[in-house]
Design a protein around this motif. Structure first.
Motif, short mmCIF file in Angstrom:
data_model
loop_
_atom_site.label_atom_id
_atom_site.label_comp_id
_atom_site.label_asym_id
_atom_site.label_seq_id
_atom_site.Cartn_x
_atom_site.Cartn_y
_atom_site.Cartn_z
N PHE A 1 0.56 -1.77 -0.06
CA PHE A 1 0.71 -0.34 -0.03
C PHE A 1 1.30 0.89 0.16
CE2 PHE A 1 -0.43 -1.83 4.92
CZ PHE A 1 0.23 -1.83 5.16
N PRO B 1 -2.27 3.75 -2.13
CA PRO B 1 -2.49 1.71 -2.46
C PRO B 1 -2.72 1.83 -4.07
CG PRO B 1 -3.89 2.41 -0.94
CD PRO B 1 -3.24 3.97 -0.74
N GLY C 1 -4.36 -3.19 -1.75
CA GLY C 1 -4.24 -2.44 -1.78
C GLY C 1 -4.48 -1.16 -0.08
N PHE D 1 -4.51 -1.76 4.03
CA PHE D 1 -3.96 -1.05 4.58
C PHE D 1 -5.34 -0.88 5.79
CE2 PHE D 1 -4.34 3.30 6.36
CZ PHE D 1 -2.77 3.49 6.56
#
Lengths: 332, 332
Positions: free
Chosen positions: B129, B146, B151, B155
């Motif tokens: 990310f 991301p 991503g 996160f």
């Protein structure tokens, strides 16, 4: 507002809420063909009456399940104001928080890909996921450290939208809002903003509570927020690099909460407040002082706040004074 | 491994996968009572055979719907290795990606709050990310950008877990992994890691493809990754400030992909590769060079990688050579 909005189809999600409805009024006045989508969920500040006189068509529906295709087909611009914003609510029920800010946003993104591949998007984001600032003022490169589940989901929502630019080239930007206030804000309790309950208490002749008091905050008056969203949309049609970027949006100079309390009393011409000390468990999650470094957005668009704090508070209190009873319940 | 694991109850989610199963083997050998939870989803690299000889009890179930209470009750430590990691898959179906990395993680968090309020958690996170690095090496304070929906959700997952420390005081940390490789990794295709398909091609006597070639990457050998997870758990029991923080985990010195290709051929004692140029649409989303600044984790725990790239590749190829046929399908 430098654009000609006449005849453009615009969708405003969260369109019956505080900020969304103000956008609908401005866009309607500028000649746009506006649809306001809103689930009218209690506690969000959404009300049918917020749209009276705006010319917008209200569609009552929830982003989690409504058929979005007919709503997004052919739109020129989406102002994406819908979202779960309750911090305490997100901690009590992070599942619903994620369904609204995550899953529902993915539905909207998918619908736009199919039915409005070129539409511009201005997404309402938040300063909240910066958490407790490491330094002031806070720029867009400040670390992301959400203080609650709502900060996690709101960051995810913003990033999903910005990806639409990075991966698919859509003109998208996001405004990370700080405390916004003005006519039609939710004043039932402190859930949406503590300024809401302050306005209510002052107009009811009751003292309001100021917690802490020394923390700095910045405040954006409604008209300035609306102008910023319109400027953001216009920037997406330019060649000046707004697309794919998030921008902080601040307001007038930051003030301490105690100074804000004084300003509120002065604006109302009446009232008083009690200074309260945070209990330990609340102090642990308080973010301390915040004010936005929004120079990137100002430089890009020329936007600047026009309504100072004293004037904004006065306008807000004056607007609510004759209307307070209609805003004391969560009935939509 | 400085802790005494004998008799401790440990849950490893994603326990039949590449990294999870290696943790199960290490923990089992150290005397822990290990439950491996795994949905055995095709394409994730999870296999029953990965756990053979580990002593771990495999529970086949999906975090999205399994009753988690009996699995987490009384555990000392959770190694949270389960997650959707497919980048292309997340772009094709971001809903499932979010359900696995968002909703399912919230279920696990809720179950731990009820049934294992003091358990330590080491969460498997990712460098992914950070997106395209703004500078090298990349530390934990690098901006979050991301490059794909995976991503975003990974996160969110990490931040949900870290919140459990910030808000509830749970000892939690997260390791942001870079390219991990070694025995039991998925070699069916390039979906989990391009190193997987390289190993397969080399052992099948086919040339493998090196895309780009000049990008730098760092690589963590499996045994070093396992040691890092155990060190992270131990750090959570110390007073040295691991809790609530994410840490990058790197490996041996970074190399270009072309140098890695050469090292692979040397390790196998056979094979060759074709250098390929990224098509434009792929180049647009390539993250360029990456290597981790993992000094924070090394300083806190004393961890350092022990297996260099040449040795790690040799061990990996040697391990797969007699076992390749069993790893060529996604049958769990």
């Amino acid at each position: 507002m430098s654009e000609d909005w006449r005849g453009r189809r615009v969708l405003v999600t969260g369109g019956a809420g505080f900020l969304g409805s103000a956008l609908c009024h401005a866009l309607g006045a500028a000649g746009a063909e506006v649809v306001a989508l809103d689930a009218l969920m209690p506690g969000t500040g959404a009300r049918r009456r917020n749209l009276e006189g705006s010319g917008a068509r209200l569609v009552e529906g929830d982003l989690r399940d409504i058929d979005l295709h007919p709503l997004v087909e052919g739109i020129d611009t989406l102002f994406n104001m819908a979202g779960q914003t309750s911090h305490a609510g997100s901690q009590a029920d992070p599942f619903t928080d994620l369904a609204i800010n995550g899953h529902a946003q993915l539905r909207l993104i998918a619908a736009l890909r199919r039915a409005a591949p070129a539409a511009r998007v201005v997404h309402a984001s938040t300063r909240q996921f910066y958490g407790r600032p490491q330094s002031l003022p806070v720029s867009e490169s400040h670390p992301i450290a959400p203080p609650d589940a709502n900060g996690v989901s709101k960051f995810a929502a913003e990033q999903y939208w910005l990806l639409e630019h990075r991966v698919h080239g859509r003109p998208v930007t996001a405004l990370r809002l700080t405390n916004c206030y003005g006519p039609r804000m939710r004043v039932v309790d402190a859930r949406q903003t503590f300024l809401g309950i302050w306005v209510r208490r002052v107009l009811e002749g009751q003292p309001f509570e100021v917690w802490g008091g020394e923390q700095l905050r910045d405040f954006s008056y409604l008209d300035d927020v609306v102008a910023a969203f319109l400027a953001a949309a216009a920037a997406l049609s330019g060649t000046d690099g707004a697309a794919g970027r998030p921008f902080n949006l601040g307001g007038d100079a930051p003030v301490s909460l105690q100074a804000l309390g004084d300003a509120m009393v002065a604006a109302a011409g009446e009232g008083s407040y009690e200074l309260k000390t945070f209990p330990a468990e609340r102090a642990a999650i308080d973010i301390g002082s915040y004010h936005a470094d929004d120079r990137a957005f100002r430089a890009l668009t020329g936007w600047a706040p026009r309504v100072g704090l004293a004037e904004g508070l006065r306008r807000t209190v004056d607007w609510f004074r004759p209307r307070l009873p209609a805003y004391l319940s969560d009935e939509a």
